[in-house]
Design a protein around this motif. Structure first.
Motif, PDB file in Angstrom:
ATOM      1  N   SER A  84       0.653  -1.175   0.148  1.00 45.33           N
ATOM      2  CA  SER A  84      -0.068  -0.051   0.007  1.00 45.33           C
ATOM      3  C   SER A  84       0.830   1.303  -0.102  1.00 45.33           C
ATOM      4  O   SER A  84       0.591   2.317  -0.624  1.00 45.33           O
ATOM      5  N   LEU A  85       1.983   1.098   0.707  1.00 45.93           N
ATOM      6  CA  LEU A  85       2.941   2.246   0.779  1.00 45.93           C
ATOM      7  C   LEU A  85       3.711   2.356  -0.603  1.00 45.93           C
ATOM      8  O   LEU A  85       3.544   3.494  -1.343  1.00 45.93           O
ATOM      9  N   LYS A  86       4.202   1.300  -1.262  1.00 43.77           N
ATOM     10  CA  LYS A  86       4.443   1.465  -2.521  1.00 43.77           C
ATOM     11  C   LYS A  86       3.727   1.855  -3.669  1.00 43.77           C
ATOM     12  O   LYS A  86       4.104   2.845  -4.406  1.00 43.77           O
ATOM     13  N   ASP A  87       2.524   1.819  -3.497  1.00 45.40           N
ATOM     14  CA  ASP A  87       1.521   2.144  -4.577  1.00 45.40           C
ATOM     15  C   ASP A  87       0.863   3.527  -4.243  1.00 45.40           C
ATOM     16  O   ASP A  87      -0.040   3.805  -4.811  1.00 45.40           O
ATOM     17  N   GLY A  88       1.391   3.990  -3.105  1.00 46.71           N
ATOM     18  CA  GLY A  88       0.830   5.230  -2.862  1.00 46.71           C
ATOM     19  C   GLY A  88      -0.401   5.580  -2.193  1.00 46.71           C
ATOM     20  O   GLY A  88      -1.032   6.577  -2.183  1.00 46.71           O
ATOM     21  N   GLN A  89      -0.992   4.295  -1.647  1.00 41.76           N
ATOM     22  CA  GLN A  89      -2.342   4.407  -1.128  1.00 41.76           C
ATOM     23  C   GLN A  89      -2.090   5.081   0.434  1.00 41.76           C
ATOM     24  O   GLN A  89      -3.116   5.740   0.953  1.00 41.76           O
ATOM     25  N   ILE A  90      -1.146   4.971   0.868  1.00 44.68           N
ATOM     26  CA  ILE A  90      -0.709   5.509   2.177  1.00 44.68           C
ATOM     27  C   ILE A  90       0.463   6.266   2.116  1.00 44.68           C
ATOM     28  O   ILE A  90       1.287   6.034   1.074  1.00 44.68           O
ATOM     29  N   ASP A  91       0.874   7.255   3.165  1.00 47.91           N
ATOM     30  CA  ASP A  91       2.036   8.383   2.938  1.00 47.91           C
ATOM     31  C   ASP A  91       3.197   7.643   3.799  1.00 47.91           C
ATOM     32  O   ASP A  91       4.233   7.812   3.403  1.00 47.91           O
ATOM     33  N   ALA A  92       2.924   6.629   4.829  1.00 46.53           N
ATOM     34  CA  ALA A  92       3.847   6.037   5.684  1.00 46.53           C
ATOM     35  C   ALA A  92       3.035   4.851   6.338  1.00 46.53           C
ATOM     36  O   ALA A  92       2.131   4.723   6.357  1.00 46.53           O
ATOM     37  N   ASN A  93       4.099   3.824   6.999  1.00 49.14           N
ATOM     38  CA  ASN A  93       3.472   2.964   7.496  1.00 49.14           C
ATOM     39  C   ASN A  93       4.301   2.610   8.751  1.00 49.14           C
ATOM     40  O   ASN A  93       5.502   3.100   8.884  1.00 49.14           O
ATOM     41  N   PHE A  94       3.794   2.241   9.874  1.00 47.89           N
ATOM     42  CA  PHE A  94       4.170   1.828  11.096  1.00 47.89           C
ATOM     43  C   PHE A  94       3.873   0.462  11.677  1.00 47.89           C
ATOM     44  O   PHE A  94       2.605   0.280  12.332  1.00 47.89           O
ATOM     45  N   PHE A  95       4.768  -0.421  11.274  1.00 48.44           N
ATOM     46  CA  PHE A  95       4.216  -1.995  12.004  1.00 48.44           C
ATOM     47  C   PHE A  95       5.386  -2.837  11.824  1.00 48.44           C
ATOM     48  O   PHE A  95       5.369  -4.006  12.549  1.00 48.44           O
ATOM     49  N   GLN A  96       6.609  -2.320  11.391  1.00 46.10           N
ATOM     50  CA  GLN A  96       7.580  -3.538  11.106  1.00 46.10           C
ATOM     51  C   GLN A  96       8.972  -2.911  11.753  1.00 46.10           C
ATOM     52  O   GLN A  96       9.022  -1.452  11.894  1.00 46.10           O
ATOM     53  N   HIS A  97      10.104  -3.386  11.747  1.00 45.70           N
ATOM     54  CA  HIS A  97      11.339  -3.375  12.111  1.00 45.70           C
ATOM     55  C   HIS A  97      12.219  -3.598  11.014  1.00 45.70           C
ATOM     56  O   HIS A  97      11.967  -3.871  10.072  1.00 45.70           O
ATOM     57  N   VAL A  98      13.492  -2.945  10.998  1.00 47.20           N
ATOM     58  CA  VAL A  98      14.489  -2.968  10.013  1.00 47.20           C
ATOM     59  C   VAL A  98      14.743  -4.056   9.194  1.00 47.20           C
ATOM     60  O   VAL A  98      14.789  -4.561   8.041  1.00 47.20           O
ATOM     61  N   PRO A  99      15.105  -5.351  10.192  1.00 46.26           N
ATOM     62  CA  PRO A  99      15.437  -6.420   9.419  1.00 46.26           C
ATOM     63  C   PRO A  99      14.306  -7.042   8.873  1.00 46.26           C
ATOM     64  O   PRO A  99      14.570  -7.820   7.657  1.00 46.26           O
ATOM     65  N   TYR A 100      13.020  -6.962   9.402  1.00 43.98           N
ATOM     66  CA  TYR A 100      11.830  -7.467   8.346  1.00 43.98           C
ATOM     67  C   TYR A 100      11.912  -6.662   7.095  1.00 43.98           C
ATOM     68  O   TYR A 100      11.760  -7.232   5.940  1.00 43.98           O
ATOM     69  N   LEU A 101      11.932  -5.207   7.199  1.00 46.92           N
ATOM     70  CA  LEU A 101      11.806  -4.774   5.889  1.00 46.92           C
ATOM     71  C   LEU A 101      12.975  -4.834   4.844  1.00 46.92           C
ATOM     72  O   LEU A 101      12.669  -5.100   3.943  1.00 46.92           O
ATOM     73  N   ASP A 102      14.227  -5.036   5.516  1.00 48.28           N
ATOM     74  CA  ASP A 102      15.208  -5.466   4.634  1.00 48.28           C
ATOM     75  C   ASP A 102      15.069  -6.821   3.900  1.00 48.28           C
ATOM     76  O   ASP A 102      15.296  -7.171   2.815  1.00 48.28           O
ATOM     77  N   SER A 103      14.403  -7.705   4.858  1.00 45.06           N
ATOM     78  CA  SER A 103      14.206  -9.237   4.413  1.00 45.06           C
ATOM     79  C   SER A 103      13.218  -9.303   3.076  1.00 45.06           C
ATOM     80  O   SER A 103      13.226 -10.275   2.011  1.00 45.06           O
ATOM     81  N   VAL A 104      12.206  -8.287   3.049  1.00 44.52           N
ATOM     82  CA  VAL A 104      11.219  -8.272   2.070  1.00 44.52           C
ATOM     83  C   VAL A 104      11.403  -7.158   0.919  1.00 44.52           C
ATOM     84  O   VAL A 104      10.771  -7.225  -0.191  1.00 44.52           O
TER      85      VAL A 104
END
Length: 278
Positions: A84-104
């Protein structure tokens, strides 16, 4: 000569008066302008329900004072918050830590920037059958999250407790039970979606569960037999599309989230379950 001089004097006076009037006019506008509230903009932030959305709801009034109308978007499937963030449906997200973000990110093509750390949710080991880790019997069934970063995180926690030993060189925030070098109790690992672990806990001897999942399931976070310490590297963060990190409303969001008021709110509301990361 006299008439020309008089006309010149009148012209000069007229110019001076016009300048004074213009000065007075612009002074009034500036005064009126300074008393106006900042122009309001809407900021859409996707979040996990607990504690993320609750923290965002807490800062809504402060952001509104600063001209930001915060819209908190909670999706049934948290896995859609990055798309949703990538597609511009939201401006930011708040649910994850950096290792998870890096992994995906590499797999999914996310090009995000992290703007601020907010809190750590120490992952913990929960059981409805055991009173301590020493009661774990040979062949005990242990539930762990099946996404790469949190699975690694769970296995590292079990290693810290002396229950298993991972192979050397496992340091990229990704590991599965296949990467276990030593398992003296022959523990059986059940890999499943993190959100389902509380529901299957009665069928297991224990499970390593993320704290936000514990809170959403109304389990007592104080009932963990053991958990990560406060120095965990898994701080939950605000993520935005790369290039948006300097937007004024994002900076206002970050400042509000790292305020003394938010720190007090987290400590008083969540206790050991959620630890401020600032």
């Amino acid at each position: 000569m006299f008439k020309k001089k008089g006309l010149f004097s009148v012209s000069v006076v007229s110019v001076i008066l016009a300048s004074l009037l213009a000065g007075c006019g612009s002074g009034t506008s500036a005064s009126e302008s300074s008393s106006q509230p900042p122009k309001e903009v809407t900021l859409k932030v996707g979040a996990a329900p607990v504690p993320h959305a609750e923290i965002l709801e807490f800062i809504k009034p402060k952001l509104k004072e600063n001209g930001v109308q915060l819209e908190v978007i909670v999706l049934d499937d948290e896995g859609q918050l990055n798309p949703s963030l990538k597609d511009g449906q939201i401006d930011a997200n708040f649910f994850q830590h950096v290792p998870y973000l890096d992994s995906v990110s590499a797999e999914k093509g996310f090009d995000f920037a992290v703007t601020t750390k907010v809190h750590v949710e120490p992952i913990g080991f929960y059981s409805q059958k055991l009173g301590s880790k020493d009661e774990l019997k040979e062949g005990a069934k242990i539930g762990i999250p099946n996404n790469p970063s949190n699975e690694y995180r769970a296995l590292v926690l079990l290693q810290q407790q002396g229950l298993i030993k991972l192979k050397d060189g496992i340091n990229n925030y990704e590991a599965t039970p296949k990467d276990i070098a030593e398992n003296p109790k022959k523990l059986e690992f059940i890999e499943t979606e993190a959100a389902t672990l509380p529901r299957v806990l009665p069928d297991l001897d224990g499970a390593v569960i993320n704290t936000n999942v514990v809170l959403e399931a109304k389990l007592d976070p104080n009932s963990a037999l053991f958990r990560e310490d406060k120095d965990s590297p898994y701080a939950n963060v605000i993520a935005v599309r790369k290039g948006d990190e300097n937007r004024e409303e994002i900076k206002k969001l970050d400042a509000a989230l790292q305020s003394a008021e938010v720190k007090k709110f987290i400590e008083e509301k969540y206790g050991v379950a959620v630890v401020p990361a600032f």
